[in-house]
Design a protein around this motif. Structure first.
Motif, PDB file in Angstrom:
ATOM      1  N   GLY A  22       0.819  -1.215   0.000  1.00  0.00           N
ATOM      2  CA  GLY A  22       0.000   0.000   0.000  1.00  0.00           C
ATOM      3  C   GLY A  22       0.849   1.260   0.000  1.00  0.00           C
ATOM      4  O   GLY A  22       0.546   2.229  -0.712  1.00  0.00           O
ATOM      5  N   LEU A  23       1.937   1.245   0.774  1.00  0.00           N
ATOM      6  CA  LEU A  23       2.841   2.395   0.781  1.00  0.00           C
ATOM      7  C   LEU A  23       3.526   2.558  -0.576  1.00  0.00           C
ATOM      8  O   LEU A  23       3.743   3.681  -1.035  1.00  0.00           O
ATOM      9  N   ALA A  24       3.865   1.437  -1.219  1.00  0.00           N
ATOM     10  CA  ALA A  24       4.484   1.515  -2.544  1.00  0.00           C
ATOM     11  C   ALA A  24       3.511   2.127  -3.556  1.00  0.00           C
ATOM     12  O   ALA A  24       3.923   2.888  -4.432  1.00  0.00           O
ATOM     13  N   ILE A  25       2.239   1.804  -3.427  1.00  0.00           N
ATOM     14  CA  ILE A  25       1.233   2.416  -4.301  1.00  0.00           C
ATOM     15  C   ILE A  25       1.180   3.919  -4.043  1.00  0.00           C
ATOM     16  O   ILE A  25       1.176   4.720  -4.982  1.00  0.00           O
ATOM     17  N   LEU A  26       1.161   4.308  -2.775  1.00  0.00           N
ATOM     18  CA  LEU A  26       1.131   5.733  -2.443  1.00  0.00           C
ATOM     19  C   LEU A  26       2.420   6.442  -2.867  1.00  0.00           C
ATOM     20  O   LEU A  26       2.401   7.631  -3.198  1.00  0.00           O
ATOM     21  N   ALA A  27       3.538   5.709  -2.857  1.00  0.00           N
ATOM     22  CA  ALA A  27       4.825   6.308  -3.201  1.00  0.00           C
ATOM     23  C   ALA A  27       4.885   6.749  -4.657  1.00  0.00           C
ATOM     24  O   ALA A  27       5.752   7.542  -5.023  1.00  0.00           O
ATOM     25  N   THR A  28       3.973   6.263  -5.494  1.00  0.00           N
ATOM     26  CA  THR A  28       3.953   6.734  -6.878  1.00  0.00           C
ATOM     27  C   THR A  28       3.494   8.180  -6.966  1.00  0.00           C
ATOM     28  O   THR A  28       3.741   8.827  -7.980  1.00  0.00           O
ATOM     29  N   GLU A  29       2.844   8.685  -5.927  1.00  0.00           N
ATOM     30  CA  GLU A  29       2.356  10.068  -5.927  1.00  0.00           C
ATOM     31  C   GLU A  29       2.907  10.926  -4.785  1.00  0.00           C
ATOM     32  O   GLU A  29       2.853  12.134  -4.869  1.00  0.00           O
ATOM     33  N   TRP A  30       3.380  10.329  -3.712  1.00  0.00           N
ATOM     34  CA  TRP A  30       3.743  11.084  -2.517  1.00  0.00           C
ATOM     35  C   TRP A  30       5.170  10.729  -2.070  1.00  0.00           C
ATOM     36  O   TRP A  30       5.479   9.567  -1.864  1.00  0.00           O
ATOM     37  N   THR A  31       6.019  11.737  -1.858  1.00  0.00           N
ATOM     38  CA  THR A  31       7.400  11.480  -1.422  1.00  0.00           C
ATOM     39  C   THR A  31       7.448  10.973   0.014  1.00  0.00           C
ATOM     40  O   THR A  31       8.322  10.184   0.352  1.00  0.00           O
ATOM     41  N   TRP A  32       6.524  11.404   0.870  1.00  0.00           N
ATOM     42  CA  TRP A  32       6.527  10.924   2.253  1.00  0.00           C
ATOM     43  C   TRP A  32       6.297   9.412   2.282  1.00  0.00           C
ATOM     44  O   TRP A  32       6.859   8.707   3.111  1.00  0.00           O
ATOM     45  N   ALA A  33       5.485   8.913   1.362  1.00  0.00           N
ATOM     46  CA  ALA A  33       5.239   7.467   1.296  1.00  0.00           C
ATOM     47  C   ALA A  33       6.484   6.741   0.801  1.00  0.00           C
ATOM     48  O   ALA A  33       6.773   5.628   1.242  1.00  0.00           O
ATOM     49  N   ASP A  34       7.228   7.364  -0.091  1.00  0.00           N
ATOM     50  CA  ASP A  34       8.470   6.766  -0.578  1.00  0.00           C
ATOM     51  C   ASP A  34       9.462   6.601   0.573  1.00  0.00           C
ATOM     52  O   ASP A  34      10.121   5.563   0.698  1.00  0.00           O
ATOM     53  N   ARG A  35       9.551   7.600   1.448  1.00  0.00           N
ATOM     54  CA  ARG A  35      10.431   7.483   2.622  1.00  0.00           C
ATOM     55  C   ARG A  35       9.951   6.369   3.549  1.00  0.00           C
ATOM     56  O   ARG A  35      10.744   5.602   4.092  1.00  0.00           O
ATOM     57  N   LEU A  36       8.636   6.256   3.731  1.00  0.00           N
ATOM     58  CA  LEU A  36       8.092   5.193   4.584  1.00  0.00           C
ATOM     59  C   LEU A  36       8.329   3.809   3.990  1.00  0.00           C
ATOM     60  O   LEU A  36       8.542   2.841   4.728  1.00  0.00           O
ATOM     61  N   VAL A  37       8.295   3.688   2.660  1.00  0.00           N
ATOM     62  CA  VAL A  37       8.565   2.399   2.011  1.00  0.00           C
ATOM     63  C   VAL A  37       9.983   1.964   2.332  1.00  0.00           C
ATOM     64  O   VAL A  37      10.228   0.789   2.659  1.00  0.00           O
ATOM     65  N   LYS A  38      10.923   2.882   2.253  1.00  0.00           N
ATOM     66  CA  LYS A  38      12.320   2.539   2.570  1.00  0.00           C
ATOM     67  C   LYS A  38      12.448   2.095   4.027  1.00  0.00           C
ATOM     68  O   LYS A  38      13.132   1.120   4.330  1.00  0.00           O
ATOM     69  N   TRP A  39      11.780   2.800   4.936  1.00  0.00           N
ATOM     70  CA  TRP A  39      11.815   2.427   6.351  1.00  0.00           C
ATOM     71  C   TRP A  39      11.172   1.055   6.549  1.00  0.00           C
ATOM     72  O   TRP A  39      11.692   0.210   7.279  1.00  0.00           O
ATOM     73  N   ALA A  40      10.037   0.813   5.894  1.00  0.00           N
ATOM     74  CA  ALA A  40       9.322  -0.458   6.033  1.00  0.00           C
ATOM     75  C   ALA A  40      10.137  -1.615   5.464  1.00  0.00           C
ATOM     76  O   ALA A  40      10.122  -2.719   6.015  1.00  0.00           O
ATOM     77  N   ARG A  41      10.838  -1.379   4.360  1.00  0.00           N
ATOM     78  CA  ARG A  41      11.698  -2.439   3.803  1.00  0.00           C
ATOM     79  C   ARG A  41      12.776  -2.837   4.795  1.00  0.00           C
ATOM     80  O   ARG A  41      13.079  -4.024   4.944  1.00  0.00           O
ATOM     81  N   GLU A  42      13.334  -1.860   5.482  1.00  0.00           N
ATOM     82  CA  GLU A  42      14.356  -2.164   6.490  1.00  0.00           C
ATOM     83  C   GLU A  42      13.746  -2.973   7.637  1.00  0.00           C
ATOM     84  O   GLU A  42      14.340  -3.943   8.111  1.00  0.00           O
ATOM     85  N   LYS A  43      12.572  -2.588   8.080  1.00  0.00           N
ATOM     86  CA  LYS A  43      11.906  -3.339   9.151  1.00  0.00           C
ATOM     87  C   LYS A  43      11.569  -4.758   8.692  1.00  0.00           C
ATOM     88  O   LYS A  43      11.653  -5.712   9.473  1.00  0.00           O
ATOM     89  N   ALA A  44      11.192  -4.924   7.431  1.00  0.00           N
ATOM     90  CA  ALA A  44      10.893  -6.261   6.907  1.00  0.00           C
ATOM     91  C   ALA A  44      12.157  -7.121   6.884  1.00  0.00           C
ATOM     92  O   ALA A  44      12.099  -8.318   7.200  1.00  0.00           O
ATOM     93  N   ARG A  45      13.269  -6.519   6.511  1.00  0.00           N
ATOM     94  CA  ARG A  45      14.540  -7.265   6.546  1.00  0.00           C
ATOM     95  C   ARG A  45      14.868  -7.721   7.964  1.00  0.00           C
ATOM     96  O   ARG A  45      15.300  -8.854   8.176  1.00  0.00           O
ATOM     97  N   GLU A  46      14.666  -6.828   8.931  1.00  0.00           N
ATOM     98  CA  GLU A  46      14.928  -7.179  10.330  1.00  0.00           C
ATOM     99  C   GLU A  46      14.012  -8.316  10.783  1.00  0.00           C
ATOM    100  O   GLU A  46      14.450  -9.243  11.477  1.00  0.00           O
ATOM    101  N   ALA A  47      12.737  -8.271  10.403  1.00  0.00           N
ATOM    102  CA  ALA A  47      11.793  -9.329  10.776  1.00  0.00           C
ATOM    103  C   ALA A  47      12.192 -10.654  10.140  1.00  0.00           C
ATOM    104  O   ALA A  47      12.086 -11.712  10.771  1.00  0.00           O
ATOM    105  N   ALA A  48      12.658 -10.614   8.902  1.00  0.00           N
ATOM    106  CA  ALA A  48      13.098 -11.846   8.236  1.00  0.00           C
ATOM    107  C   ALA A  48      14.309 -12.433   8.941  1.00  0.00           C
ATOM    108  O   ALA A  48      14.421 -13.664   9.099  1.00  0.00           O
ATOM    109  N   GLU A  49      15.219 -11.580   9.389  1.00  0.00           N
ATOM    110  CA  GLU A  49      16.385 -12.072  10.127  1.00  0.00           C
ATOM    111  C   GLU A  49      15.958 -12.712  11.447  1.00  0.00           C
ATOM    112  O   GLU A  49      16.484 -13.755  11.836  1.00  0.00           O
ATOM    113  N   ARG A  50      14.990 -12.096  12.135  1.00  0.00           N
ATOM    114  CA  ARG A  50      14.492 -12.685  13.390  1.00  0.00           C
ATOM    115  C   ARG A  50      13.820 -14.022  13.128  1.00  0.00           C
ATOM    116  O   ARG A  50      13.961 -14.964  13.908  1.00  0.00           O
ATOM    117  N   ALA A  51      13.083 -14.131  12.028  1.00  0.00           N
ATOM    118  CA  ALA A  51      12.403 -15.390  11.701  1.00  0.00           C
ATOM    119  C   ALA A  51      13.428 -16.480  11.388  1.00  0.00           C
ATOM    120  O   ALA A  51      13.253 -17.637  11.777  1.00  0.00           O
TER     121      ALA A  51
END
Length: 155
Positions: A67-96
């Motif tokens: 959803g953030l990636a969809i919003l990132a096509t129009e909004w720069t704040w969403a693009d920044r959140l996508v980058k933050w969320a990708r990092e959190k997803a990487r951390e969750a994958a490492e924990r798993a």
């Protein structure tokens, strides 16, 4: 100039970039595009939030990133959140990956049992309430509310 054009780090393929520029070349289509993308992105994020709730198995965090990636096509704040969320997803994958295999198997087993139980409940409900009849009765009720609703094929 839209928020996306102000983002120099945003990499789009040529076709998508041309389409984006064309849609935003007219103020009306630019506004419609921004509204549609915002509504669709917000709806996808809402689904992700529901999926990430307690007791609901599902890829909630992944859907929120989508959803953030969809919003990132129009909004720069969403693009920044996508980058933050990708990092959190990487951390969750490492924990798993670091999780004890016995705990992982137990969680998979419980999730599988929950899916099986819900599926059995749905099938039981449909069997108990005679699925085709309930669907036809519901359709008939909807037709009673509006004359624009078509007849079911074969009825």
């Amino acid at each position: 100039m839209s928020d996306l054009e102000a983002s120099p780090e945003h990499d789009e393929p040529g076709f998508l970039k041309r389409l984006h520029q064309r849609l935003h070349s007219n103020p009306v289509t630019g506004l419609i595009t921004k509204v549609v993308v915002s509504v669709v992105g917000a709806a996808v994020i809402l689904v992700g939030v529901v999926l990430s709730g307690p007791g609901i198995p599902g890829p909630g965090f992944v859907v929120i990133i989508l959803g953030l990636a969809i919003l990132a096509t129009e909004w720069t704040w969403a693009d920044r959140l996508v980058k933050w969320a990708r990092e959190k997803a990487r951390e969750a994958a490492e924990r798993a990956r670091a999780m004890d295999p016995a705990v992982r198997r137990r969680r998979l087993l419980v999730s599988g049992l929950a899916v099986t139980a819900v599926s059995a409940a749905v099938v039981g409900y449909l069997y108990l309430y005679d699925w085709p009849a309930v669907a036809v009765e519901g359709w008939d009720r909807v037709q009673g509310l509006s004359g624009a609703v078509p007849e079911l094929p074969g009825m």
